[in-house]
Structure formats: C-alpha cells, structure tokens
Scaffold this motif. Structure first.
Motif, PDB file in Angstrom:
ATOM      1  N   ASP A 308       0.849  -1.196   0.000  1.00  8.99           N
ATOM      2  CA  ASP A 308       0.000   0.000   0.000  1.00  8.99           C
ATOM      3  C   ASP A 308       0.883   1.244   0.000  1.00  8.99           C
ATOM      4  OD1 ASP A 308      -2.115  -1.725   0.186  1.00  8.99           O
ATOM      5  OD2 ASP A 308      -2.437  -1.440   2.327  1.00  8.99           O
ATOM      6  N   TYR A 309       0.695   2.084  -0.985  1.00  9.19           N
ATOM      7  CA  TYR A 309       1.424   3.356  -1.103  1.00  9.19           C
ATOM      8  C   TYR A 309       2.940   3.142  -1.135  1.00  9.19           C
ATOM      9  CZ  TYR A 309      -2.973   5.836  -0.374  1.00  9.19           C
ATOM     10  OH  TYR A 309      -4.258   6.319  -0.514  1.00  9.19           O
ATOM     11  N   ALA A 310       3.391   2.036  -1.710  1.00 13.16           N
ATOM     12  CA  ALA A 310       4.829   1.815  -1.864  1.00 13.16           C
ATOM     13  C   ALA A 310       5.399   2.826  -2.850  1.00 13.16           C
ATOM     14  CB  ALA A 310       5.101   0.402  -2.349  1.00 13.16           C
ATOM     15  N   LYS A 318       7.270   3.581   2.078  1.00 18.21           N
ATOM     16  CA  LYS A 318       5.977   4.240   1.873  1.00 18.21           C
ATOM     17  C   LYS A 318       6.165   5.664   1.333  1.00 18.21           C
ATOM     18  CE  LYS A 318       3.499   0.925   3.852  1.00 18.21           C
ATOM     19  NZ  LYS A 318       2.770  -0.041   3.008  1.00 18.21           N
ATOM     20  N   THR A 319       5.184   6.119   0.585  1.00 17.65           N
ATOM     21  CA  THR A 319       5.179   7.497   0.121  1.00 17.65           C
ATOM     22  C   THR A 319       4.716   8.426   1.236  1.00 17.65           C
ATOM     23  OG1 THR A 319       2.885   7.383  -0.649  1.00 17.65           O
ATOM     24  CG2 THR A 319       4.609   6.737  -2.222  1.00 17.65           C
ATOM     25  N   LEU A 320       4.955   9.711   1.056  1.00 14.40           N
ATOM     26  CA  LEU A 320       4.480  10.691   2.021  1.00 14.40           C
ATOM     27  C   LEU A 320       2.955  10.643   2.146  1.00 14.40           C
ATOM     28  CD1 LEU A 320       5.032  13.086   3.913  1.00 14.40           C
ATOM     29  CD2 LEU A 320       4.947  14.574   1.902  1.00 14.40           C
ATOM     30  N   ALA A 321       2.281  10.385   1.030  1.00 11.76           N
ATOM     31  CA  ALA A 321       0.814  10.361   1.037  1.00 11.76           C
ATOM     32  C   ALA A 321       0.270   9.305   1.997  1.00 11.76           C
ATOM     33  CB  ALA A 321       0.284  10.115  -0.372  1.00 11.76           C
ATOM     34  N   TYR A 322       0.989   8.198   2.162  1.00 12.99           N
ATOM     35  CA  TYR A 322       0.537   7.158   3.089  1.00 12.99           C
ATOM     36  C   TYR A 322       0.460   7.709   4.504  1.00 12.99           C
ATOM     37  CZ  TYR A 322       0.410   2.904   5.876  1.00 12.99           C
ATOM     38  OH  TYR A 322       0.056   1.947   6.788  1.00 12.99           O
ATOM     39  N   TYR A 323       1.510   8.381   4.931  1.00 14.50           N
ATOM     40  CA  TYR A 323       1.542   8.898   6.300  1.00 14.50           C
ATOM     41  C   TYR A 323       0.609  10.078   6.493  1.00 14.50           C
ATOM     42  CZ  TYR A 323       5.648   5.905   6.621  1.00 14.50           C
ATOM     43  OH  TYR A 323       6.488   4.818   6.612  1.00 14.50           O
ATOM     44  N   GLN A 324       0.334  10.809   5.415  1.00 18.81           N
ATOM     45  CA  GLN A 324      -0.574  11.945   5.527  1.00 18.81           C
ATOM     46  C   GLN A 324      -2.027  11.490   5.677  1.00 18.81           C
ATOM     47  OE1 GLN A 324       0.666  13.855   1.875  1.00 18.81           O
ATOM     48  NE2 GLN A 324       1.749  15.482   2.993  1.00 18.81           N
TER      49      GLN A 324
END
Length: 526
Positions: A308-310, A318-324
């Motif tokens: 997910d969001y790799a 993970k991409t920044l979007a995952y944590y956001q």
C-alpha cells in the motif's frame, strides 16, 4: 434506471434487529413515527426498552434511494422494500444516512452476479473507506465491519470496485440496503435524584478492569496478572506466508512454540495480504503453548506483499501520502477487520501499527508524524480497550532525530516504546546499541515500557565471521545488559523452520538446533 434527480436522505430507524429487513414485512416505521410513539409513552410515565440478541439498526439507507449514474433499480421480492440497485460500472452510488444514536458497525446487504470472478464491494463513510470485500453469494447476504459511528448525518458511497464486461457476461453488484448498527435506542426515563455524596469521596466511574491473562503496562513495566512481565523471544515474520511463500504448517507452529519458555512472546507480520484465517491459525497455536504474540499490521519497508502506497514496489518504503492520509484506506479497513476478532484474546500481547516507518521511502515532518501516530493508535483503541498499542520503530533517525522520536513515543494510545538493534553491523560491534539508550530515555520520560522489537546479527555455520554459537554468546551479553537496564522485552531477528533457497549462508536466520533457542528457553532475567 438511474435515480439521478432525487435528493437522497436515509430512513433513521430504531428497534430493527439482526438482518436488514423492515420491522413488519415491507412496511417501515419512519423516524418521526417512532419518536412520536416514544414521546407518548414517556408522557404517560413509562419508557421504552428494546431488547435484542443482535445489534439494532440506528440508521439505514435503501440502495434504490441512492444516486448512481448508470445504475438500474431492480424489482426483487426478497429485498427490503422489494427493490434493489444494480451496479455494473465503477461509478459509486451515493446518499446520506442519518443515525439517531451512536453506532458500532456498518453493514451492507448485497448479492453477486459473477463474471470471471466475483464483484468486490467498496463502502465509504464520510469520505473514508470502511469496507472492501468480495461478494460471492447469489442470494442476499450481509457484510459488516466493526467501527464507531457518531450520531450524525453521514455521507455514504458504495461502489463496484472491479467492474468487468465480457462478450458473454457482465459482472454485477446488487445492493439492497446499508445500515449502521448499534445498541438499542430507549427513551430517557424520569431522572432519579443523585445520591448524596460524602465529602472527600469520588463519584467518577470505575474503569472496567482488564480481563485476566492480558498483558498491560504500569509505568515502565509490562504487567500480567498483577506481576511484572519480562519477555525474551524471537521474531518469526514469515509465519503467515512471507518467508518461503507458504504459511507455517501446524506441525511447524507447534514445534516452534513448544521450544520457547512459558509466557514467551513472538513478533510476526499480520498484514492484510494474509487474511484473518492464517492469523487465527497462528494465534490458536500460540495459545496451545501458553505463548503471546506481537501482531504487526503494516510494513514501512513495503515488503511481503504489503505494498500500500509503496514508493516503487517491494522494499521501496511508503510514500508521504501514506503517512498523511493514505493509511485511512486499506490499512484502516484491515484494522477494522482484524482487531475486533482478537480484541478479547489475551494470546495477543500487543498491536504494532506498522514496522519500521520511515526506514525507507518518505520521512514526514513532525506534524505529519504526530497526526499519523495519533490517528492510527486511536483507530485501534476505538475498537480494542484491552491490548497494548505500539509502533515498530527502528531508530530515531527514521523520524528526523531524537527530539522527534521522544515526542512521538509520548503519543496518547502509544503504550510502549520500541527500538531495533543491529549494533554488530552498524555500530561497530557494540553490545549496547545507542538505540537502546534513546528508547530507555524516551520510555522513562513518558513513563512507558521500552522493548527491543528486533535484535539481529549475521551468522552461519561455515564461511562466516560469526558462528551461531558466538552469536548466541553476543546476544546473551546484550540481553543481560538490557534487562539489567530495565528493558521490558527483547525479540531476536529471526526464527525460521528451515533455510529458504534465497537466504545466504551468512544470515540473521536462526533455525531449529541453533544454540540461541535453548539459551532463550532457559534464560533467567537478571
């Protein structure tokens, strides 16, 4: 035919139980009628109590009342209201569902027309995905997910997430109704005067005690049944199927868990890609041998199919979007699936929201990290009042430094402080890693236990600078220092039942017969 010109509102209901049919046949009681009845009963001095063996609907929305471009309203005598909605494209059906009391789960009633595979239903509530499930039955069936739902108006979206049209078939998702379920609604009885309070006494409610057998925290200690609890064990991340492509067999699970000391703790991946059945098999095996588990729900490295969001496939992070906000999609759906299954099971010691966030891929700023730590831990706590929650943190640098790490480990609903230790490789062979010193300081400052989720060293029987025996001696020196320093637990990286073909001769793996296994079994905490 599409129903694109209606203003869509739900029918908020009470006293409807179990399935998704109306109270009496196909006739439904409106919210206004229900409230009028309650008001009349209250006026004559009584009050209404609804009793049910199942959850009660506190709000519902008929599928045929939803706006859906390209969808078709169908006649179906078995459906609630004798009508349903057929979806054949990815365009969602949308509407507003009003709840008249807080809810504890969302349920959708649907059925399938398969075409080279079953349709998958995707349910969004207030812009957040809450359910993603395959629909396999050709008869009406109910799919549900546990989550807290506030008493309010809610935006609902239901979609066929995998449409398919072939020359001989069209994949179809048929919808009947979506409901929010909760506790039965009762009118408020006449208040009883509060008892007189003796000065100096408290009227605050007593918290529900944690059930027997659960591991909890008190200050910087883990606690089980009123006693300080220390653990010493292994990671075995591949139990559910990552290590060699298949989950451990029952024989392998029993052999492993029986080799550990009583009340041992094993840390493993419990990712969405494995499904609940594999995790349940592992939990059941651990319970047979009086063992506990740390279940890690995602991977900041993006390994073992948890992509997910790799950033760019496996092991890319993970991409920044995952944590956001990306965690609110597949991860949150998985949490709402797996956590309710094990929330009352003391074999599970702890949930870890994720393994090694920030180790690869994006490293967010502190504000983003704080929102992520708080949001993910709150999501689990809302479903599970009993278990410890942590983050499988590796090192302070993954979060922007020691100051940020300390701030994040103080997060409400993060109950324990994690660090990982590969000091032999990355810190010049030191026994005591600097990560331990930082974690201990953070744990003491936040008054929380601290533990080593991973501690590893490369070794091999031949062709390696370090043998399994010398590794065991190094790890014992580490354990002695850490337990003397107040650590709550330490898990070595990592146990495997046999060597996989891709594993080099010098590796972190610890196989049956490795001297460290008996060392762990017989270890006495200093």
């Amino acid at each position: 035919m599409p129903n694109s010109k209606k203003t869509v509102r739900s029918k908020a209901t009470s006293g409807r139980t179990g399935g998704l049919l109306g109270v009496t046949g196909k006739k439904k009681i409106s919210r206004g009628q229900l409230l009028a009845v309650i008001a009349l009963v209250v006026a004559i001095g009584g009050y209404v109590v609804f009793k049910s063996l199942a959850a009660t609907s506190v709000g519902s929305l008929e599928a045929e009342a939803m706006i859906a471009s390209g969808a078709q309203i169908i006649d179906d005598s078995a459906a609630s209201g004798a009508k349903g909605l057929k979806l054949t494209t990815a365009a969602p059906a949308t509407g507003t569902l009003t709840t008249i009391a807080p809810g504890t789960s969302v349920a959708v009633r649907a059925k399938a027309v398969a075409c080279q595979g079953n349709p998958t239903v995707k349910v969004m509530l207030d812009g957040q995905q809450v359910l993603l499930a395959s629909v396999s039955s050709s008869s009406w069936t109910t799919l549900s997910v546990s989550l807290p739902v506030a008493q309010a108006e809610h935006a609902v979206s239901i979609a066929l997430s995998n449409p398919l049209e072939k020359r001989k078939c069209v994949r179809q998702l048929l919808l009947d109704e979506v409901q929010v379920l909760g506790s039965p609604v009762a009118a408020t009885p006449t208040p009883t005067p509060s008892p007189e309070v003796t000065p100096g006494t408290s009227t605050a409610p007593t918290p529900e005690p944690i059930p027997s057998g659960f591991i909890t925290t008190s200050g910087t200690n883990f606690i089980k049944d009123g006693q300080t609890f220390k653990f010493h064990g292994f990671n075995s991340y591949g139990m559910a199927g990552c290590y060699n492509g298949t989950p451990y067999t029952t024989t392998q699970l029993d052999a492993y868990f029986s080799s550990l000391p009583s009340n041992g703790v094993t840390r493993l991946w419990a990712f969405r890609t494995y499904g609940t059945d594999r995790i349940k098999t592992i939990v059941d095996a651990a319970a047979r041998h009086n063992q506990h588990l740390i279940l890690t729900l995602a991977d900041g490295i993006s390994s073992c199919g948890e992509l997910d969001y790799a950033v760019n496939g496996t092991h890319s992070g993970k991409t920044l979007a995952y944590y956001q906000s990306g965690w609110k999609n597949e991860w949150l759906t998985w949490v709402r699936t797996i956590v309710p299954i094990f929330k009352d099971n003391p074999t599970v010691m702890m949930w870890e929201t994720i393994n090694e966030p920030g180790q690869r891929g994006a490293i967010p700023d502190l504000a983003t990290w704080q929102a992520y730590f708080q949001g993910t831990s709150d999501a689990i706590r809302a479903l599970d009042p009993n278990h410890i929650i942590s983050v499988g943190a590796n090192a302070p640098g993954n979060f922007g430094g020691v100051s940020n790490y300390n701030t994040l480990m103080a997060t409400t609903n993060i109950n324990a402080v994690s660090f990982h230790d590969y000091a032999y490789q990355y810190e010049g062979g030191k026994v005591v890693s600097n990560n331990f010193n930082v974690a201990k300081a953070a744990g003491v400052a936040a008054n929380k236990p601290y533990y080593g989720g991973e501690a590893g060293q490369l070794a091999g029987a031949s062709g390696c600078a370090v043998t399994p025996a010398s590794r065991a001696a190094y790890m014992k020196a580490k354990a002695d220092a850490y337990f003397a320093g107040g650590i709550g637990g330490l898990n070595y990286w990592e146990y495997a039942p046999s060597r996989a073909s891709w594993v080099p001769a010098c590796a972190h793996e610890m196989y049956p017969g490795d001297p460290i296994i008996n060392q762990v079994k017989n270890y006495v905490t200093p």
